[in-house]
Design a protein around this motif. Structure first.
Motif, PDB file in Angstrom:
ATOM      1  N   ALA A  92       0.830  -1.216   0.000  1.00 22.46           N
ATOM      2  CA  ALA A  92       0.000   0.000   0.000  1.00 22.46           C
ATOM      3  C   ALA A  92       0.860   1.260   0.000  1.00 22.46           C
ATOM      4  O   ALA A  92       0.556   2.231  -0.714  1.00 22.46           O
ATOM      5  N   VAL A  93       1.930   1.264   0.785  1.00 22.06           N
ATOM      6  CA  VAL A  93       2.834   2.422   0.825  1.00 22.06           C
ATOM      7  C   VAL A  93       3.478   2.621  -0.548  1.00 22.06           C
ATOM      8  O   VAL A  93       3.533   3.732  -1.082  1.00 22.06           O
ATOM      9  N   LYS A  94       3.947   1.519  -1.140  1.00 21.82           N
ATOM     10  CA  LYS A  94       4.586   1.591  -2.463  1.00 21.82           C
ATOM     11  C   LYS A  94       3.592   2.088  -3.512  1.00 21.82           C
ATOM     12  O   LYS A  94       3.924   2.920  -4.366  1.00 21.82           O
ATOM     13  N   GLU A  95       2.370   1.591  -3.456  1.00 25.06           N
ATOM     14  CA  GLU A  95       1.346   1.984  -4.435  1.00 25.06           C
ATOM     15  C   GLU A  95       1.027   3.479  -4.341  1.00 25.06           C
ATOM     16  O   GLU A  95       0.936   4.168  -5.350  1.00 25.06           O
ATOM     17  N   ALA A  96       0.876   3.983  -3.109  1.00 28.05           N
ATOM     18  CA  ALA A  96       0.593   5.420  -2.927  1.00 28.05           C
ATOM     19  C   ALA A  96       1.733   6.257  -3.501  1.00 28.05           C
ATOM     20  O   ALA A  96       1.506   7.256  -4.197  1.00 28.05           O
ATOM     21  N   ARG A  97       2.961   5.841  -3.225  1.00 26.24           N
ATOM     22  CA  ARG A  97       4.119   6.568  -3.751  1.00 26.24           C
ATOM     23  C   ARG A  97       4.154   6.510  -5.279  1.00 26.24           C
ATOM     24  O   ARG A  97       4.357   7.517  -5.951  1.00 26.24           O
ATOM     25  N   ASP A  98       3.934   5.310  -5.840  1.00 26.07           N
ATOM     26  CA  ASP A  98       4.002   5.140  -7.295  1.00 26.07           C
ATOM     27  C   ASP A  98       2.910   5.920  -8.024  1.00 26.07           C
ATOM     28  O   ASP A  98       3.162   6.532  -9.065  1.00 26.07           O
ATOM     29  N   VAL A  99       1.696   5.910  -7.465  1.00 23.40           N
ATOM     30  CA  VAL A  99       0.598   6.654  -8.095  1.00 23.40           C
ATOM     31  C   VAL A  99       0.925   8.141  -8.093  1.00 23.40           C
ATOM     32  O   VAL A  99       0.793   8.821  -9.114  1.00 23.40           O
ATOM     33  N   ALA A 100       1.382   8.661  -6.935  1.00 24.32           N
ATOM     34  CA  ALA A 100       1.723  10.088  -6.850  1.00 24.32           C
ATOM     35  C   ALA A 100       2.838  10.434  -7.840  1.00 24.32           C
ATOM     36  O   ALA A 100       2.794  11.474  -8.498  1.00 24.32           O
ATOM     37  N   ARG A 101       3.804   9.554  -7.968  1.00 22.43           N
ATOM     38  CA  ARG A 101       4.945   9.779  -8.872  1.00 22.43           C
ATOM     39  C   ARG A 101       4.476   9.850 -10.331  1.00 22.43           C
ATOM     40  O   ARG A 101       4.988  10.639 -11.119  1.00 22.43           O
ATOM     41  N   ASP A 102       3.507   8.999 -10.687  1.00 19.74           N
ATOM     42  CA  ASP A 102       3.048   8.925 -12.077  1.00 19.74           C
ATOM     43  C   ASP A 102       2.005   9.981 -12.446  1.00 19.74           C
ATOM     44  O   ASP A 102       1.631  10.094 -13.610  1.00 19.74           O
ATOM     45  N   CYS A 103       1.542  10.741 -11.461  1.00 23.58           N
ATOM     46  CA  CYS A 103       0.452  11.697 -11.717  1.00 23.58           C
ATOM     47  C   CYS A 103       0.865  12.892 -12.576  1.00 23.58           C
ATOM     48  O   CYS A 103       0.014  13.510 -13.207  1.00 23.58           O
TER      49      CYS A 103
END
Length: 194
Positions: free
Chosen positions: A154-165
């Motif tokens: 979940a932590v990785k997903e939140a970071r990855d989504v924010a990075r790709d936005c």
């Protein structure tokens, strides 16, 4: 987490504490395996889970939603990415989770000796109690380990989504949703006890 439930850490710590007490009596009767397992659990002494408490404290202080709404993905990457690397990255041998799993492998080896050492009749009850207690530690470890995997993802997903936005506000709102899921996972692992 249901209101009547405790965190996974609560149950794990409780199982370790009980096992240390039960193993003490069996080890006093000269069981080498019980002495090994007890020493393994005793030296564990919460030091191998301090990182879990620290990571929870760190997570809940990250103002993720505020940073996302400001579009500050650099700060999200620095703080959340740093958190992931320090605590949850299974590929990083220095991450908290790697040390914890290494400790539990040592426990599993010691536990095998205990389970295989069938004692003479007069020590059978202590042996059975010791086996039951160490099995409970193992059960609680498996549950904690699963919860840690979910938290890491979940932590990785939140970071990855924010990075790709790339600054897209609707996308960043989705990242906030992911972050809220990460916080819920964190509460399951080590949420504050009442």
């Amino acid at each position: 987490m249901a209101p009547d439930e405790h965190s996974r850490m609560h149950y794990f710590d409780k199982a370790v504490g009980e096992a240390v007490k039960v193993l003490y009596f069996y080890a006093m009767d000269g069981s080498t395996a019980a002495s090994e397992v007890r020493e393994n659990l005793r030296t564990f002494n919460k030091g191998d889970t301090d990182w879990i408490h620290a990571s929870y404290r760190d997570l809940v202080t990250i103002p993720f939603a505020e940073l996302a709404r400001k579009g500050d993905t650099g700060e999200i990457e620095r703080r959340v990415g740093g958190q992931f690397k320090q605590y949850y990255d299974g590929e990083n041998p220095n991450a908290g989770i790697a040390g914890f799993r290494s400790y539990m492998r040592a426990f599993t080896e010691a536990r095998k000796d205990l389970l295989g050492e069938v004692p003479e009749e007069k020590y059978k009850d202590d042996w059975k109690a010791s086996c039951k207690a160490t099995n409970e530690v193992n059960t609680q470890f498996e549950k904690l380990n699963t919860a840690l995997d979910e938290l890491a993802a979940a932590v990785k997903e939140a970071r990855d989504v924010a990075r790709d936005c790339k600054g897209d506000q609707d996308c960043l709102e989705a990242a906030i949703t992911e972050w809220n899921r990460a916080l819920e996972c964190a509460r399951v692992v080590d949420g504050p006890e009442e």
